[in-house]
Design a protein around this motif. Sequence first.
Motif, mmCIF file in Angstrom:
data_model
loop_
_atom_site.group_PDB
_atom_site.id
_atom_site.type_symbol
_atom_site.label_atom_id
_atom_site.label_comp_id
_atom_site.label_asym_id
_atom_site.label_seq_id
_atom_site.Cartn_x
_atom_site.Cartn_y
_atom_site.Cartn_z
ATOM 1 N N PRO A 113 3.271 -0.032 0.244
ATOM 2 C CA PRO A 113 4.225 0.466 1.266
ATOM 3 C C PRO A 113 3.796 1.524 2.065
ATOM 4 C CG PRO A 113 5.594 -0.337 -0.829
ATOM 5 C CD PRO A 113 4.227 0.017 -0.990
ATOM 6 N N GLY A 114 3.740 1.651 3.325
ATOM 7 C CA GLY A 114 3.138 2.516 4.301
ATOM 8 C C GLY A 114 1.870 2.297 4.501
ATOM 9 N N TYR A 115 0.963 1.580 3.982
ATOM 10 C CA TYR A 115 -0.326 1.561 4.060
ATOM 11 C C TYR A 115 -0.775 -0.004 4.591
ATOM 12 C CZ TYR A 115 -0.995 5.968 1.707
ATOM 13 O OH TYR A 115 -1.001 7.171 1.354
ATOM 14 N N GLU A 116 0.240 -0.684 5.027
ATOM 15 C CA GLU A 116 -0.136 -1.973 5.531
ATOM 16 C C GLU A 116 -1.176 -2.204 6.585
ATOM 17 O OE1 GLU A 116 2.939 -0.740 5.504
ATOM 18 O OE2 GLU A 116 4.268 -1.978 4.141
ATOM 19 N N ALA A 117 -1.333 -1.036 7.485
ATOM 20 C CA ALA A 117 -2.158 -1.097 8.521
ATOM 21 C C ALA A 117 -3.471 -0.714 8.059
ATOM 22 C CB ALA A 117 -1.882 -0.074 9.809
ATOM 23 N N ARG A 118 -3.546 0.300 7.120
ATOM 24 C CA ARG A 118 -4.855 0.644 6.326
ATOM 25 C C ARG A 118 -5.482 -0.307 5.618
ATOM 26 N NH1 ARG A 118 -5.333 6.686 4.393
ATOM 27 N NH2 ARG A 118 -7.332 6.624 4.707
ATOM 28 N N ALA A 119 -4.429 -1.120 4.780
ATOM 29 C CA ALA A 119 -5.093 -2.315 3.777
ATOM 30 C C ALA A 119 -5.769 -3.374 4.560
ATOM 31 C CB ALA A 119 -3.666 -3.016 3.238
ATOM 32 N N LEU A 120 -5.450 -3.300 5.950
ATOM 33 C CA LEU A 120 -6.185 -4.573 6.761
ATOM 34 C C LEU A 120 -7.789 -4.177 6.802
ATOM 35 C CD1 LEU A 120 -3.665 -5.307 9.557
ATOM 36 C CD2 LEU A 120 -4.282 -6.575 7.391
ATOM 37 N N HIS A 121 -8.162 -2.865 6.766
ATOM 38 C CA HIS A 121 -9.290 -2.686 6.982
ATOM 39 C C HIS A 121 -10.193 -2.183 5.727
ATOM 40 C CE1 HIS A 121 -8.663 -2.238 11.176
ATOM 41 N NE2 HIS A 121 -7.593 -1.714 10.796
#
Length: 160
Positions: A85-93
């Motif tokens: 949670p909170g790292y969803e955007a980073r997780a895509l990369h």
Amino acid sequence: MFLLLLLVVVVAVVSAVGLTGHGASILAARRARGTGAGPVLHALAAFAGAAAVAMYAWGLLHVTGAVMESDGGAGSAPAPPCRMPGYEARALHVTDQSVSFLPLGFVCETTDGADYTSDDVPGYVNPATAVLALTAVASAVGAGCASEARTRAAAGGGRR
């Protein structure tokens, strides 16, 4: 990687059990002799060392679980431990993952060269391991100083 982590966990648990037994035998010998603080500090060093090893093994079990969870299969990109949670955007990369042994953690590496540590290892593990290890070292040094002082006192102060 999984087998290596499992081996390290087993070695850590065996070491913790051995250090705990060593500390208990020191305390029993101290009671029998009725000696000063050196043996107590030595036992404290053994117990704190055992607790540090056990705490590190506890963290390694969490890292091992994260490695097992990220080992391929459907829905494994990005690795499930990196989807916090909170790292969803980073997780895509996320392009890769690795294990950090000091401090202990599961590291997610992104396309821009940055990285972040997942929350698989409980937050108390690294600080508790450090405090216990420092306590073990300080107690061992204190036991050595007490032993040296006792030896000098028995030799008549060591001065002529």
